[in-house]
Scaffold this motif. Structure first.
Motif, PDB file in Angstrom:
ATOM      1  N   ALA A  39     -30.967  -8.233  27.948  1.00 31.89           N
ATOM      2  CA  ALA A  39     -29.640  -7.656  28.231  1.00 31.89           C
ATOM      3  C   ALA A  39     -28.944  -8.349  29.395  1.00 31.89           C
ATOM      4  CB  ALA A  39     -29.784  -6.162  28.536  1.00 31.89           C
ATOM      5  N   VAL A  40     -29.708  -8.957  30.299  1.00 34.23           N
ATOM      6  CA  VAL A  40     -29.052  -9.589  31.467  1.00 34.23           C
ATOM      7  C   VAL A  40     -28.978 -11.109  31.324  1.00 34.23           C
ATOM      8  CG1 VAL A  40     -29.797  -7.749  33.034  1.00 34.23           C
ATOM      9  CG2 VAL A  40     -31.205  -9.801  32.819  1.00 34.23           C
ATOM     10  N   ARG A  41     -29.599 -11.618  30.268  1.00 31.75           N
ATOM     11  CA  ARG A  41     -29.688 -13.075  30.112  1.00 31.75           C
ATOM     12  C   ARG A  41     -28.311 -13.747  30.164  1.00 31.75           C
ATOM     13  NH1 ARG A  41     -33.713 -15.943  26.839  1.00 31.75           N
ATOM     14  NH2 ARG A  41     -34.140 -13.954  25.856  1.00 31.75           N
ATOM     15  N   ALA A  42     -27.353 -13.155  29.431  1.00 30.40           N
ATOM     16  CA  ALA A  42     -26.028 -13.780  29.360  1.00 30.40           C
ATOM     17  C   ALA A  42     -25.346 -13.790  30.733  1.00 30.40           C
ATOM     18  CB  ALA A  42     -25.159 -13.034  28.343  1.00 30.40           C
ATOM     19  N   ASP A  43     -25.424 -12.643  31.437  1.00 31.76           N
ATOM     20  CA  ASP A  43     -24.792 -12.557  32.761  1.00 31.76           C
ATOM     21  C   ASP A  43     -25.472 -13.463  33.777  1.00 31.76           C
ATOM     22  OD1 ASP A  43     -22.988 -10.714  31.848  1.00 31.76           O
ATOM     23  OD2 ASP A  43     -24.206  -8.976  32.432  1.00 31.76           O
ATOM     24  N   GLN A  84     -23.004  -8.386  40.094  1.00 32.72           N
ATOM     25  CA  GLN A  84     -23.441  -7.044  40.496  1.00 32.72           C
ATOM     26  C   GLN A  84     -24.137  -6.326  39.338  1.00 32.72           C
ATOM     27  OE1 GLN A  84     -23.147  -6.249  43.737  1.00 32.72           O
ATOM     28  NE2 GLN A  84     -24.500  -4.509  43.199  1.00 32.72           N
ATOM     29  N   ALA A  85     -23.632  -6.564  38.113  1.00 33.43           N
ATOM     30  CA  ALA A  85     -24.209  -5.898  36.936  1.00 33.43           C
ATOM     31  C   ALA A  85     -25.687  -6.251  36.775  1.00 33.43           C
ATOM     32  CB  ALA A  85     -23.446  -6.298  35.690  1.00 33.43           C
ATOM     33  N   VAL A  86     -26.032  -7.479  37.140  1.00 34.34           N
ATOM     34  CA  VAL A  86     -27.440  -7.894  37.032  1.00 34.34           C
ATOM     35  C   VAL A  86     -28.243  -7.297  38.180  1.00 34.34           C
ATOM     36  CG1 VAL A  86     -29.034  -9.859  37.038  1.00 34.34           C
ATOM     37  CG2 VAL A  86     -26.845 -10.037  35.829  1.00 34.34           C
ATOM     38  N   TRP A  97     -39.395 -11.525  36.368  1.00 32.69           N
ATOM     39  CA  TRP A  97     -38.955 -11.647  37.759  1.00 32.69           C
ATOM     40  C   TRP A  97     -37.734 -12.564  37.805  1.00 32.69           C
ATOM     41  CZ3 TRP A  97     -40.352  -8.708  41.611  1.00 32.69           C
ATOM     42  CH2 TRP A  97     -41.640  -8.166  41.687  1.00 32.69           C
ATOM     43  N   ILE A  98     -36.751 -12.183  38.563  1.00 33.44           N
ATOM     44  CA  ILE A  98     -35.601 -13.073  38.768  1.00 33.44           C
ATOM     45  C   ILE A  98     -35.535 -13.422  40.253  1.00 33.44           C
ATOM     46  CG2 ILE A  98     -33.089 -13.283  38.636  1.00 33.44           C
ATOM     47  CD1 ILE A  98     -33.245 -11.343  36.230  1.00 33.44           C
ATOM     48  N   HIS A  99     -35.687 -14.684  40.538  1.00 35.51           N
ATOM     49  CA  HIS A  99     -35.559 -15.176  41.924  1.00 35.51           C
ATOM     50  C   HIS A  99     -34.108 -15.629  42.115  1.00 35.51           C
ATOM     51  CE1 HIS A  99     -39.991 -15.455  42.649  1.00 35.51           C
ATOM     52  NE2 HIS A  99     -39.982 -15.450  41.327  1.00 35.51           N
ATOM     53  N   TYR A 100     -33.506 -15.253  43.209  1.00 36.84           N
ATOM     54  CA  TYR A 100     -32.087 -15.581  43.375  1.00 36.84           C
ATOM     55  C   TYR A 100     -31.708 -15.666  44.854  1.00 36.84           C
ATOM     56  CZ  TYR A 100     -31.724 -10.518  44.121  1.00 36.84           C
ATOM     57  OH  TYR A 100     -31.888  -9.258  44.584  1.00 36.84           O
ATOM     58  N   LYS A 101     -30.622 -16.428  45.066  1.00 34.38           N
ATOM     59  CA  LYS A 101     -30.064 -16.518  46.426  1.00 34.38           C
ATOM     60  C   LYS A 101     -29.077 -15.371  46.637  1.00 34.38           C
ATOM     61  CE  LYS A 101     -30.457 -21.519  46.535  1.00 34.38           C
ATOM     62  NZ  LYS A 101     -29.742 -22.793  46.342  1.00 34.38           N
ATOM     63  N   ASP A 102     -28.829 -15.038  47.899  1.00 38.90           N
ATOM     64  CA  ASP A 102     -27.856 -13.981  48.204  1.00 38.90           C
ATOM     65  C   ASP A 102     -26.511 -14.289  47.550  1.00 38.90           C
ATOM     66  OD1 ASP A 102     -29.290 -12.155  49.665  1.00 38.90           O
ATOM     67  OD2 ASP A 102     -29.057 -13.284  51.539  1.00 38.90           O
ATOM     68  N   GLY A 103     -25.970 -13.302  46.872  1.00 37.77           N
ATOM     69  CA  GLY A 103     -24.635 -13.433  46.287  1.00 37.77           C
ATOM     70  C   GLY A 103     -24.586 -14.243  45.016  1.00 37.77           C
ATOM     71  N   ALA A 104     -25.765 -14.709  44.526  1.00 38.68           N
ATOM     72  CA  ALA A 104     -25.756 -15.558  43.330  1.00 38.68           C
ATOM     73  C   ALA A 104     -25.643 -14.762  42.039  1.00 38.68           C
ATOM     74  CB  ALA A 104     -27.031 -16.410  43.311  1.00 38.68           C
ATOM     75  N   LEU A 105     -26.055 -13.483  42.082  1.00 36.58           N
ATOM     76  CA  LEU A 105     -26.088 -12.708  40.841  1.00 36.58           C
ATOM     77  C   LEU A 105     -24.865 -11.811  40.720  1.00 36.58           C
ATOM     78  CD1 LEU A 105     -29.795 -11.453  40.602  1.00 36.58           C
ATOM     79  CD2 LEU A 105     -28.789 -13.566  39.711  1.00 36.58           C
TER      80      LEU A 105
END
Lengths: 290, 214
Positions: free
Chosen positions: A258-262, A233-235, A223-231
């Motif tokens: 695969a998404v860890r780096a981004d 687009q590729a993630v 699970w990735i918890h995130y704020k709006d606009g923090a990630l």
């Protein structure tokens, strides 16, 4: 890898359901879990593996033997617990044990009655007077009392209270501890069996949609918890089961490496955090995506 | 003793004992139609034994045990064959004991033919249970039993009150076979055993492929 059970292209048709060309291998000493929603085909698969129902196509080899040639030998070495255990309902538990014992090459009467005592199942009671959970425990006692090397369990914790469920899970862990014995279990995912399973298969609509070592699976799904606009687009594009909420969003990824780096900048800035997914989360995601 | 055999034979023994009570009339009657009628109850009794033994049989439980379909089928067929043979022997014994004019060589063949019919019908009903399940076949067997009883009673009543009503034990073919009763009986027995063997093979295939009885 020492394979204890191998199935190829198992197919079984019912009027409104088909198990389609399922192939699998189970390695010795493991606990293999087959999980899925209602009607996914778990019970059908387990019945086929335990030779309780004939398949329309496909082959099964257990201990390297086929049921066609060595059914008796194989069944002496497996313990099967059906979803709804069948017995002679009008007979007592003791009668049932006396009936079944001569068929087993290595019947352990002392062990059987010891388990009944532990499970608080009265051997003098008629089977029809046992509760659903007690019938399940009786079936488990049979499966554990003839020196089985492979347990095939269909919803074994259904109907059990939390104490017996926990005791059963401990017993299954102990059963495979020597690395020689194996457990195959089919279940809904929320009953604790997902905790002890080492190899995980997800079934839906009569197919295995995922089969993987549980640790590998859980390391990929997060699970990735995130704020709006923090990630980036590729993630965001790789997230499923996205839930947008006023206090933050979360989405599930099935390919965390695969998404860890981004993701690293957002993690470093405290705008995102990673949480382990449960098998249930993964299953739900896969079903929705199917 | 095999547990399946032990459990199922209880119902057959019970039915056999009640049939023996019916056969008592065989021993005392001087009325020849008794030898026409009493054997006809045998298929009904044997089918009843099957019905009661299968009523709460748990094939699903048997399948969880290390016992193959072949063994289950062989055991069930052995039971049917054994009790059909016992009933045949008892009736033949009485026929031979009553060699006083009320029975004769053709009666002996007639008894053999009725037992052969019963054996094959009941074995077929057993295969039907594996194919179609107990609930469906309970209706079929109950109908067979009821129809059998009605036909026997009607036959008995008509035989007594209608002139020239054909007696099965005095049909031309039975009389002809009765010229060499032991040879005929042996030939019938051989044919029946061959048919039973065929039915048993079918039974194994049916039981292995059907889920109706589980």
């Amino acid at each position: 890898m020492d394979t204890i059970l191998e199935a190829r292209n198992l197919t079984k048709h019912y009027e409104d359901f088909s198990l389609r060309s399922v192939s699998l291998e189970v390695r010795r000493g493991s606990i293999a879990g087959f999980f899925g929603p209602n009607g996914a085909g778990k019970s059908t698969l387990v019945k086929l593996l335990a030779h309780q129902t004939p398949s329309h196509m496909g082959t099964i080899r257990v201990f390297g033997l086929s049921y066609a040639d060595r059914e008796r030998d194989i069944k002496n070495r497996i313990g099967y617990v059906p979803q709804e255990p069948p017995f002679y309902m009008d007979k007592t538990v003791r009668w049932t044990a006396r009936f079944a014992a001569p068929y087993f090459a290595r019947w352990d009467g002392g062990g059987f009655y010891g388990l009944l005592d532990q499970f608080k199942v009265n051997p003098l009671k008629k089977v029809k007077h046992l509760s659903g959970g007690q019938k399940k425990l009786l079936s488990i006692a049979f499966a554990l009392s003839h020196g089985a090397e492979l347990l095939i369990l269909d919803e074994p914790t259904a109907g059990l209270d939390v104490v017996y469920r926990r005791a059963l899970l401990d017993r299954l862990r102990a059963f495979v501890a020597d690395g020689e014995k194996t457990v195959i279990v089919a279940s809904h995912i929320t009953d604790g069996l997902d905790e002890i399973a080492e190899d995980v298969s997800f079934l839906t609509d009569g197919r295995i949609v995922l089969h993987e070592d549980k640790d590998d699976l859980l390391s990929r799904w997060k699970w990735i918890h995130y704020k709006d606009g923090a990630l980036p687009q590729a993630v965001e594009d790789r997230l499923t089961s996205v839930q947008r909420q006023p206090f933050g969003n979360r989405g599930l990824t099935g390919d965390f490496p695969a998404v860890r780096a981004d993701l690293a900048p957002a993690l470093a800035a405290g705008d995102a955090k990673v949480e382990n997914a449960s098998l249930e989360d993964i299953l739900v995601s896969l079903i929705k995506g199917a | 003793m095999d547990p399946i055999l032990r459990r199922s034979s209880f119902f057959y023994v019970t039915t056999l004992l009640t049939y023996c009570g019916l056969m008592g009339r065989f021993l005392i009657t001087r009325d020849w139609p008794a030898f026409e009628i009493i054997p006809l109850f045998m298929p009904v009794w044997l089918a009843s034994a099957l019905l009661f033994s299968e009523r709460d049989e748990s094939y699903a439980f048997l399948r969880t045990l290390p016992v193959t379909d072949r063994v289950v089928v062989r055991t069930k067929f052995s039971l049917i064959l054994s009790f059909a043979t016992i009933q045949w022997l008892l009736m033949i014994g009485v026929v031979l004991l009553r060699d006083d004019g009320v029975s004769g060589p053709s009666t002996l063949v007639y008894v053999t033919l009725v037992c052969a019919f019963a054996l094959l019908v009941v074995a077929s009903l057993q295969v039907g249970i594996w194919r179609y399940g107990t609930s469906v076949m309970t209706v079929v067997i109950a109908a067979f039993v009821a129809l059998g009883l009605v036909l026997v009673i009607v036959h008995m009543a008509t035989l007594k009150h209608v002139d020239n009503w054909p007696a099965l034990s005095r049909l031309a073919v039975v009389e002809w076979l009765g010229r060499a009763p032991w040879l005929s009986s042996a030939a019938v027995a051989a044919l029946v055993l061959a048919a039973l063997h065929g039915l048993m093979r079918i039974g194994v295939r049916v039981k292995a492929s059907s889920e109706a009885c589980l």
